[in-house]
Design a protein around this motif. Structure first.
Motif, short mmCIF file in Angstrom:
data_model
loop_
_atom_site.label_atom_id
_atom_site.label_comp_id
_atom_site.label_asym_id
_atom_site.label_seq_id
_atom_site.Cartn_x
_atom_site.Cartn_y
_atom_site.Cartn_z
N CYS A 23 0.83 -1.21 0.00
CA CYS A 23 0.00 0.00 0.00
C CYS A 23 0.86 1.26 0.00
CB CYS A 23 -0.89 0.02 1.24
SG CYS A 23 -2.26 -1.12 1.10
N THR A 57 -0.71 4.09 1.08
CA THR A 57 -1.44 4.95 2.02
C THR A 57 -0.71 5.01 3.36
OG1 THR A 57 -2.63 2.97 2.66
CG2 THR A 57 -3.70 4.40 1.05
N THR A 116 -0.86 3.88 6.82
CA THR A 116 -1.61 2.72 7.33
C THR A 116 -2.64 3.14 8.38
OG1 THR A 116 0.32 1.38 6.87
CG2 THR A 116 -1.28 0.44 8.39
N THR A 126 -6.58 2.92 3.45
CA THR A 126 -5.78 1.68 3.31
C THR A 126 -6.67 0.51 2.91
OG1 THR A 126 -4.24 2.53 4.95
CG2 THR A 126 -4.17 0.16 4.52
N GLN A 182 -7.75 0.86 -0.71
CA GLN A 182 -6.69 0.51 -1.66
C GLN A 182 -6.48 -1.01 -1.71
OE1 GLN A 182 -2.43 1.80 -1.10
NE2 GLN A 182 -2.91 2.94 -2.95
N ILE A 183 -6.55 -1.66 -0.58
CA ILE A 183 -6.38 -3.12 -0.58
C ILE A 183 -7.53 -3.79 -1.34
CG2 ILE A 183 -6.27 -5.20 0.86
CD1 ILE A 183 -4.83 -3.47 2.99
N VAL A 240 -0.77 -8.64 0.67
CA VAL A 240 -0.53 -7.19 0.66
C VAL A 240 0.29 -6.80 1.89
CG1 VAL A 240 -2.68 -6.54 1.86
CG2 VAL A 240 -1.60 -4.94 0.26
N VAL A 250 1.81 -3.59 4.30
CA VAL A 250 1.62 -2.19 4.69
C VAL A 250 2.80 -1.75 5.55
CG1 VAL A 250 -0.91 -2.19 4.57
CG2 VAL A 250 0.23 -2.85 6.70
#
Ligand code: SF4
Length: 412
Positions: free
Chosen positions: A27, A29, A31, A37, A40-41, A52, A54
């Motif tokens: 990501c 972003t 977190t 976040t 986006q995930i 994913v 972070v």
């Protein structure tokens, strides 16, 4: 032949052994901004991201991981540097894996051991990441010796070979990366912890290739491949394709991340394209389109790009061809599951090698997508070809006589 590695699990995703090579991303972003976040995930999941990661730079980021995990459907990996307390909190929050560079943990081996114990208790995996940038840069002497000029006793000036010097430096750096990774692994093994995957990244593909090759000769822990800080979309995709492609073709690599200075959703199609090119994964669309040339009779570039965009979320393996003229068009179109071979202002649609119909240019997009949708499961077909048909079509017409002109929008 794929190199046989031991298999570990990150959440429910197997890594290594005979498991498919998993595709992951990270990501962009903050977190702690849970909404951004998670959003986006979820977008990453839609395009096929399987794991994913972070960033967890501070405790505020660690403390929201449990909330994020509840709202996503793929394993969550916490990326930790320096402060092992962040890793311990991430593990308490229920992440599926922690990514650590033991070399930069403030409390060194003692900190790693605490993390390992916590991973063991929770039954989760760890990635040991050694990046070339985190090792000492080449020492000064080596840099000064890169181009060595010396005068022999007979007066002749000799120059060292800069390419040879670079190769030697690369090998030394790769060896140091591998030795570091093996040392950290041995610390984990002393605690009877083996749920480990390893990355040996560098922004220089040749260094990464050298390091991964060397490691794979000396250990069977699964490898996470990546060319770190590879750059923006085009240079990053090319560098990753070269670096990862060479390793994957040699059977090395169990999970991959393409690192781009772009939205993370753009990393996923690049990763799958690399894997499809090597016939290591067949998820989604294998796309063939001609570059067009002076023989072209349709605006193949526009049609191809629009078809590709519309099929971006398809996971079912399917082979689609968009070709611009009668020279190579019918052959490629016939070999695909669905193919379009352009002619003068019209095109022939193929389905599984058979001609289905001939359509005018303004119906190309509609016709190709309708045929593709007919081969997909219902939930994917709806994404590709919504009820009521495609509302707009590729908007340009191209022939040798008339050049490029706009064509009216097709409304169905
Ligand atoms: S298929 Fe036809 S238009 Fe496309 S590149 Fe080949 S010759 Fe040119």
């Amino acid at each position: 032949m794929r190199r046989k590695t031991r298999q570990i699990h990150v959440g429910d995703v197997p890594i290594g052994g005979d498991a498919p090579i998993a595709v992951q991303s990270m990501c962009t972003t903050y977190t702690r901004d849970v909404e951004s976040t998670v959003a986006q995930i979820l977008r990453l999941e839609e395009v096929g991201c399987e794991l994913v990661r972070v960033a967890v730079p501070e405790m505020e980021d660690a403390l929201v991981l449990g909330e994020i995990k509840k709202r996503i459907h793929i394993p969550l990996i916490a990326d930790i540097h320096y402060n092992h307390q962040l890793a311990l909190e991430a593990i308490r929050q229920g992440v599926d894996c922690v990514r650590i560079n033991p070399g930069n943990l403030i409390h060194g081996r003692k900190a790693l051991e605490e993390i390992v114990k916590a991973c063991k208790e929770r039954g989760i995996a760890m990635r040991i990441g050694v990046n070339s940038g985190s090792l000492d840069a080449l020492d000064k002497q080596a840099q000064m010796q890169r181009i060595q000029i010396r005068r022999r006793s007979d007066g002749v000036v000799e120059r060292s070979d800069p390419a040879e010097e670079r190769r030697r430096e690369r090998e030394q750096l790769a060896e140091r990366m591998v030795n570091k990774a093996l040392e950290y692994i041995s610390w984990c093994e002393e605690l009877d912890f083996h749920e480990i995957k390893v990355s040996l990244k560098s922004s220089a593909p040749l260094t990464a290739i050298e390091a991964y090759r060397r490691f794979s000769q000396r250990s069977d822990y699964p490898l996470h491949l990546g060319i770190t800080e590879a750059g923006t979309l085009v240079p990053g995709a090319v560098k990753s394709a070269v670096g990862l492609g060479i390793l994957l073709a040699e059977g090395i690599g169990d999970t991959i991340r393409v690192s781009l200075s772009a939205e993370p959703e753009q990393e996923i199609p690049v990763a799958y394209e690399i894997l499809r090119s090597l016939e290591l994964r067949n998820r989604g669309v294998t796309f063939v389109s001609c570059p067009s040339c002076g023989r072209v009779e349709i605006d193949v570039i526009e049609v191809a790009n629009e078809v590709e965009r519309r099929l971006a979320k398809v996971q079912t393996p399917i082979h689609v061809a968009v070709m611009g003229c009668v020279v190579n068009g019918p052959g490629e179109a016939r070999d695909a599951d669905v193919g379009l071979a352009g002619g003068r202002g019209k095109g022939v649609i193929f389905r599984k090698g058979q001609v289905v119909r001939t359509v005018p240019e303004e119906e190309f997009l509609d016709a190709v997508l309708k045929e593709v949708a007919s081969l997909l499961p219902e939930h994917e077909a709806r994404l590709v070809y919504p009820e009521g048909g495609i509302k707009e079509s590729a908007g340009r017409h191209r022939t040798r006589d008339e050049g490029i002109t706009e064509i009216p929008v097709l409304r169905k």
